[in-house]
Design an enzyme around this catalytic site. Structure first.
Site, PDB file in Angstrom:
ATOM      1  N   GLU A 131       0.802  -1.241   0.000  1.00  0.00           N
ATOM      2  CA  GLU A 131       0.000   0.000   0.000  1.00  0.00           C
ATOM      3  C   GLU A 131       0.832   1.287   0.000  1.00  0.00           C
ATOM      4  OE1 GLU A 131      -2.769  -0.412   3.272  1.00  0.00           O
ATOM      5  OE2 GLU A 131      -3.755  -2.124   2.349  1.00  0.00           O
ATOM      6  N   ASN A 172       2.209  -5.048  -3.236  1.00  0.00           N
ATOM      7  CA  ASN A 172       0.820  -5.432  -2.941  1.00  0.00           C
ATOM      8  C   ASN A 172      -0.032  -4.201  -2.637  1.00  0.00           C
ATOM      9  OD1 ASN A 172      -1.013  -7.714  -2.281  1.00  0.00           O
ATOM     10  ND2 ASN A 172      -0.942  -6.921  -0.183  1.00  0.00           N
ATOM     11  N   HIS A 208     -10.278  -6.738  -1.853  1.00  0.00           N
ATOM     12  CA  HIS A 208     -11.354  -6.583  -0.864  1.00  0.00           C
ATOM     13  C   HIS A 208     -12.547  -5.999  -1.618  1.00  0.00           C
ATOM     14  CE1 HIS A 208      -8.730  -7.698   2.377  1.00  0.00           C
ATOM     15  NE2 HIS A 208      -7.841  -6.806   1.980  1.00  0.00           N
ATOM     16  N   GLU A 238      -5.702 -11.050  -1.038  1.00  0.00           N
ATOM     17  CA  GLU A 238      -6.509 -10.819   0.182  1.00  0.00           C
ATOM     18  C   GLU A 238      -7.995 -10.813  -0.158  1.00  0.00           C
ATOM     19  OE1 GLU A 238      -5.232  -7.370   2.411  1.00  0.00           O
ATOM     20  OE2 GLU A 238      -3.128  -7.721   1.924  1.00  0.00           O
ATOM     21  N   ASP A 240     -11.812 -11.000  -0.427  1.00  0.00           N
ATOM     22  CA  ASP A 240     -13.111 -11.237   0.211  1.00  0.00           C
ATOM     23  C   ASP A 240     -14.164 -10.502  -0.591  1.00  0.00           C
ATOM     24  OD1 ASP A 240     -12.347  -8.683   1.397  1.00  0.00           O
ATOM     25  OD2 ASP A 240     -11.789  -9.703   3.250  1.00  0.00           O
TER      26      ASP A 240
END
Ligand code: XIL
Length: 315
Positions: A131, A172, A208, A238, A240
């Site tokens: 990030e 990432n 996400h 990651e 979801d």
């Protein structure tokens, strides 16, 4: 289910993984079974972040990370290391921002060397920097960039590469699934590093996402393509797909459709080497705590039963 996610991912050459919470791993045998049966690429949800693992200068707390790594070793999982450099979950001694550049650079080098070396038998890829680009698509001002300048990025990748020349090293970030200003900035930044000979090998796409508002798949496809054109690999790191309110047959279907679509684009791209959920079961997901009113974002429900989003990957 006829086969597990683990078997399906291995058969497709795209390991399916999950982030692991150390506390649940200790306490919950059902959770341990689920991880073993269904996943082959584990990552630590928190345990390898700098704050938890390096709480004081030169003092490390490897307990939770060791627990997860030992579990992975003894059950034949590979691991993604997450993450060496981030602006969140930094230890206080870094976060207060008062370390002089020389000292911070030395601390960063030592941190990376120590953590990468300790897990290099089981961790096959690392999120070296997480990030570093803000929502405005500009370099994010952090304790790292403010103190060390933009050069901290290259330094981190070089140090990680020295500590484990075999590890696949990732940048990432989130909101970089589609072609958009932030993913474009990410790709430019990584391209710049490649031109300077910095050992960066892949882009980690957090993922996400919202089941009810899935990404624009055309833009996702175009983005995956341009990552491949740079000669990089990519992973979903990651994942979801959060659902608002109570799940319905329809929202679970949408979640499954979006999951299948994303997995297909990854497989078609030819350079996606991992598909990792940010957790295994809704029982331990970070989503309800972070995205108010949302939940049910993972492939297994609170009782570890496969949801449509799991079945759709094993069909
Ligand atoms: C989250 C964890 O899931 C939480 O338990 C923790 O409190 C905060 O961090 N992007 C990342 C992850 O790269 O490390 C974050 O994990 C979620 C967002």
């Amino acid at each position: 289910m006829t086969r597990s996610l683990r078997e399906a991912g291995e058969a497709a050459g795209m390991p399916i993984g999950a982030a692991v919470a150390a506390k649940a791993l200790k306490a919950d045998a059902g959770y341990r079974n689920l991880l073993n049966r269904e996943f082959s690429l584990l990552t630590c949800e928190n345990a390898m972040k700098m704050g938890p693992i390096h709480p004081a200068p030169g003092r490390y707390d490897f307990r939770d990370a060791d627990l997860i790594a030992d579990f992975a070793r003894s059950h034949g999982h590979r691991m993604r290391g997450h993450t060496l450099v981030w602006h969140n979950q930094c230890p206080k001694w870094v976060d207060h921002g008062k370390l002089p550049a020389k000292q911070l650079a030395k601390a960063l080098d030592a941190h990376i060397r120590t953590v990468v070396a300790r897990y290099r038998d089981v961790v096959s890829c690392w999120d070296v920097v997480n990030e570093a680009i803000g929502d405005d698509a500009k370099p994010r001002p952090t304790v790292w960039s403010r103190t060390l300048g933009a050069g901290y990025l290259g330094r981190a990748f070089k140090t990680a590469h020295e500590a484990d020349p075999k590890a696949v090293l990732f940048y990432n970030d989130y909101n970089i699934e589609e072609v958009n200003p932030k993913s474009t900035a990410t790709i430019r930044m990584v391209e710049g590093m490649l031109r300077s000979g910095i050992p960066v090998h892949g882009i980690g796409i957090q993922g996400h996402l919202m089941a009810d508002r899935p990404p624009d798949w055309k833009k996702v496809k175009a983005n995956f393509r341009r990552i491949g054109e740079l000669g990089l690999v990519m992973q979903i790191t990651e994942l979801d797909f959060r659902i608002k309110g109570r799940p319905t047959a329809q929202s679970l279907r949408r979640q499954a459709d979006a999951t299948r679509r994303l997995a297909d684009l990854c497989l078609e791209s030819g350079h996606c080497t991992g598909f990792v959920w940010w957790g295994a079961t809704d029982k331990y997901s970070w989503v309800p705590g972070f995205f108010r009113g949302y939940g049910h974002a993972l492939p297994f429900d609170r009782s570890f039963r496969p949801k449509p989003a799991a079945r759709v990957l094993t069909a």
